[in-house]
Design an enzyme around this catalytic site. Structure first.
Site, PDB file in Angstrom:
ATOM      1  CD  GLU A  71      -2.800  -1.076   2.466  1.00  0.00           C
ATOM      2  OE1 GLU A  71      -3.810  -1.786   2.459  1.00  0.00           O
ATOM      3  OE2 GLU A  71      -2.453  -0.397   3.455  1.00  0.00           O
ATOM      4  CB  ILE A  72       1.384   3.823  -2.307  1.00  0.00           C
ATOM      5  CG1 ILE A  72       2.190   2.660  -2.914  1.00  0.00           C
ATOM      6  CG2 ILE A  72       2.120   5.148  -2.465  1.00  0.00           C
ATOM      7  CD1 ILE A  72       3.502   2.318  -2.232  1.00  0.00           C
ATOM      8  CB  CYS A 103      -6.029  -9.835  -8.999  1.00  0.00           C
ATOM      9  SG  CYS A 103      -4.925  -8.646  -8.179  1.00  0.00           S
ATOM     10  CD  GLU A 158      -4.531 -11.418  -5.311  1.00  0.00           C
ATOM     11  OE1 GLU A 158      -3.903 -10.422  -4.878  1.00  0.00           O
ATOM     12  OE2 GLU A 158      -5.722 -11.639  -5.036  1.00  0.00           O
TER      13      GLU A 158
HETATM   14 ZN   LIG Z   1      -6.264  -7.593  -6.724  1.00  0.00          ZN
END
Ligand SMILES: [Zn+2]
Length: 139
Positions: free
Chosen positions: A44-45, A88, A55
């Site tokens: 996370e940013i 994903c 994934e």
């Molecule tokens: Zn995802």
């Protein structure tokens, strides 16, 4: 293919998750058609949009190392059976149309799916091949 080994690798990757904002840890491990294993965690940013799922981290690592065929991917997360997000699923579709997707809580508690069960009627590279398009007549 050793499913339990793949789940163990995903659980190890989950510990590396960088999630200071959601505190929701996800790990993934995939095996390629040629037997290589790649792992990933979610990252996370602080501005949120650059955040990357576990994934896709694993898949992009594999592809960037020249492995473009995913045979199976195991996913673990903090929820009871953490399923891949829609983005994903589409990325798995690109590199693993026939991949087995393993959603696991532990080595002993997991569910197996074919991608088609999680992303039915999907769009993929074949849809853009010559002879499979309608030449934009519906545009
Ligand atoms: Zn995802």
């Amino acid at each position: 293919m050793d499913i339990k080994r793949l789940i163990r690798k995903a659980l190890e990757a989950q510990k590396k998750a960088y999630v200071p904002y959601s505190n929701f840890h996800v790990g993934a491990a995939l095996i390629t058609e040629d037997g290589e294993v790649f792992t990933g965690c979610n990252i996370e940013i602080s501005s949120y949009s650059p955040t990357l799922c576990a994934e896709r981290t694993a898949i992009f690592k594999a592809v960037s190392e020249g492995h473009k065929k995913i045979k199976a991917i195991a996913i673990v997360g903090d929820a009871n059976f953490t399923y891949p997000c829609g983005v994903c699923r589409q990325v798995i579709r690109e590199f693993g149309k026939d991949a087995i997707i393993i959603i696991a809580n532990s080595e002993d508690e997991y569910r197996e799916y074919k991608l088609d069960e999680l992303l039915p009627h999907s769009f993929g590279p074949e849809d853009l091949e010559d002879g499979n398009t309608r030449g934009g007549e519906n545009v």
